[in-house]
Design an enzyme around this catalytic site. Structure first.
Site, PDB file in Angstrom:
ATOM      1  N   ASP A   9      34.880  26.927  34.230  1.00  0.00           N
ATOM      2  CA  ASP A   9      35.056  26.742  35.642  1.00  0.00           C
ATOM      3  C   ASP A   9      34.813  28.475  36.118  1.00  0.00           C
ATOM      4  OD1 ASP A   9      38.704  27.416  35.846  1.00  0.00           O
ATOM      5  OD2 ASP A   9      37.258  28.051  34.220  1.00  0.00           O
ATOM      6  N   HIS A 245      40.109  35.773  28.431  1.00  0.00           N
ATOM      7  CA  HIS A 245      40.451  34.402  27.792  1.00  0.00           C
ATOM      8  C   HIS A 245      39.542  33.650  27.012  1.00  0.00           C
ATOM      9  CE1 HIS A 245      44.361  35.417  30.165  1.00  0.00           C
ATOM     10  NE2 HIS A 245      43.574  35.513  31.114  1.00  0.00           N
TER      11      HIS A 245
HETATM   12  C1  BDR Z   1      42.242  30.696  32.289  1.00  0.00           C
HETATM   13  O1  BDR Z   1      42.468  30.315  33.439  1.00  0.00           O
HETATM   14  C2  BDR Z   1      41.182  31.113  34.346  1.00  0.00           C
HETATM   15  O2  BDR Z   1      41.871  32.062  35.062  1.00  0.00           O
HETATM   16  C3  BDR Z   1      40.339  31.666  33.039  1.00  0.00           C
HETATM   17  O3  BDR Z   1      39.054  31.694  33.221  1.00  0.00           O
HETATM   18  C4  BDR Z   1      40.900  31.274  31.798  1.00  0.00           C
HETATM   19  O4  BDR Z   1      40.232  29.805  31.493  1.00  0.00           O
HETATM   20  C5  BDR Z   1      43.562  31.763  31.830  1.00  0.00           C
HETATM   21  O5  BDR Z   1      44.719  31.314  32.138  1.00  0.00           O
HETATM   22 CA    CA Z   2      38.046  29.412  32.417  1.00  0.00          CA
END
Ligand code: BDR
Ligand code: CA
Length: 318
Positions: A9, A245
């Site tokens: 995403d 992340h």
């Molecule tokens: C997740 O949420 C999104 O903001 C980042 O892309 C990551 O996949 C972290 O909580």
């Molecule tokens: Ca993500």
């Protein structure tokens, strides 16, 4: 290399994960599928095409998936995302030029079902956004888990949360989809939650080293992660560092020691008004639950940064 499909995403950390998977010699990135999450589906498509073009990998096909969660009309609660505000680590559009390639192949779910049905060797799925696409594939054909050797999910939190006091964004955004994926019976499901990604912080100094590589990937990674550090600094001072992340999942594919995992039972709360989207990890020594996920509890930030620096030194166009 290992045959991988990324589900994203795109968002800034998704973008770093896409570049890592597209450039690491040990990964054969078959395709990228996009899903509603950090930003609306259209923006995830545009951002993903921009990233692949930018690093000279525009031949990797990109497929649009679900524009919304599988059950709910939208996110569990109206958490207003101030996109493009100072404490937004993503922004609606990535700060790199629009893609020249306008290849907007069709549906992600159809692509995933056909590819998993046809494959003669098991594939690795790496969803790093809400799990709406993966859950829909499983709704169409639950036996497709057999075509997957490992699914590596960025999501959830045991002692950590972000989007609410209880939950991590990817699982919270489509809790029913996360429940479907966690209970689907994949041969191996590795869950990389905030407990790991919050320990793999990337500093401004590391960003400067990435920028010094002088490659498209190094330059973009420094720009994306720099934006994340600015946003995290604005929201809750992290001392000039930020988690990235999603790239922990792609790094894990080629260097499993970047995280430490424990095989445990994990379930998702899809009902509680205060806890919807919470991943409940059963760490009790005498738990009678059936372990269904290899949960990462720690991460090696130094190793991650070494991997980023090594991979982003590559430039296919050079
Ligand atoms: C997740 O949420 C999104 O903001 C980042 O892309 C990551 O996949 C972290 O909580
Ligand atoms: Ca993500």
């Amino acid at each position: 290399g290992r045959k991988v499909i990324l589900d994203v995403d795109t968002g800034t950390d998704d973008a770093v994960a896409i570049m890592f998977a597209a450039l690491h010699p040990g990964i054969d990135l078959l395709a990228v599928t996009t899903v509603n999450g950090n930003v609306p589906l259209e923006n995830t498509m545009d951002n993903t095409l921009r990233v692949l073009d930018w690093i000279g990998r525009s031949e990797v096909p990109v497929f649009a998936g679900l524009p919304r969660p599988i059950v709910r009309a939208g996110f569990p609660s109206a958490r207003h995302f101030e996109r493009d505000s100072d404490d937004d680590p993503h922004g609606s559009t990535l700060p790199i030029p629009p893609a020249r390639s306008t290849s907007r192949a069709g549906g992600a779910v159809e692509f995933l079902v056909e590819t998993l049905r046809a494959t003669t060797q098991p594939l690795t799925l790496v969803p790093v956004g809400p799990l709406s696409n993966i859950a829909t594939v499983l709704a169409i054909d639950p036996s497709l888990t057999e075509a997957v050797d490992e699914v590596v999910v960025m999501g959830g939190g045991h002692a950590e949360a972000n989007v609410t006091a209880s939950a991590e964004f990817n699982v919270w955004a489509d809790p029913e989809a996360a429940h479907v994926v966690l209970t689907a019976g994949f041969r191996r499901l590795t869950l990389v939650p905030l407990d790991a990604t919050h320990r793999a912080l990337v500093t401004r100094a590391a960003c400067a080293r990435l920028a010094d590589l002088g490659t498209p990937a190094g330059t973009a990674a420094a720009r994306f992660i720099g934006r994340r550090i600015d946003a995290y600094g604005a929201a809750a001072p992290c001392g000039g560092a930020a988690p990235v992340h999603d790239v922990v999942c792609t790094a894990y594919l080629v260097e499993p020691d970047v995280v430490t995992t424990r095989h445990l039972p994990v379930a998702v709360d899809t009902a509680g008004p205060l806890t919807v989207g919470r991943t409940v990890v059963d760490t009790r020594p005498d738990s009678r639950g059936t372990p269904n996920a290899h949960v990462a509890f720690d991460a090696d930030a130094g190793l991650l940064v070494r991997l980023l620096t090594e991979v982003f030194a590559r430039d296919p166009a050079a």
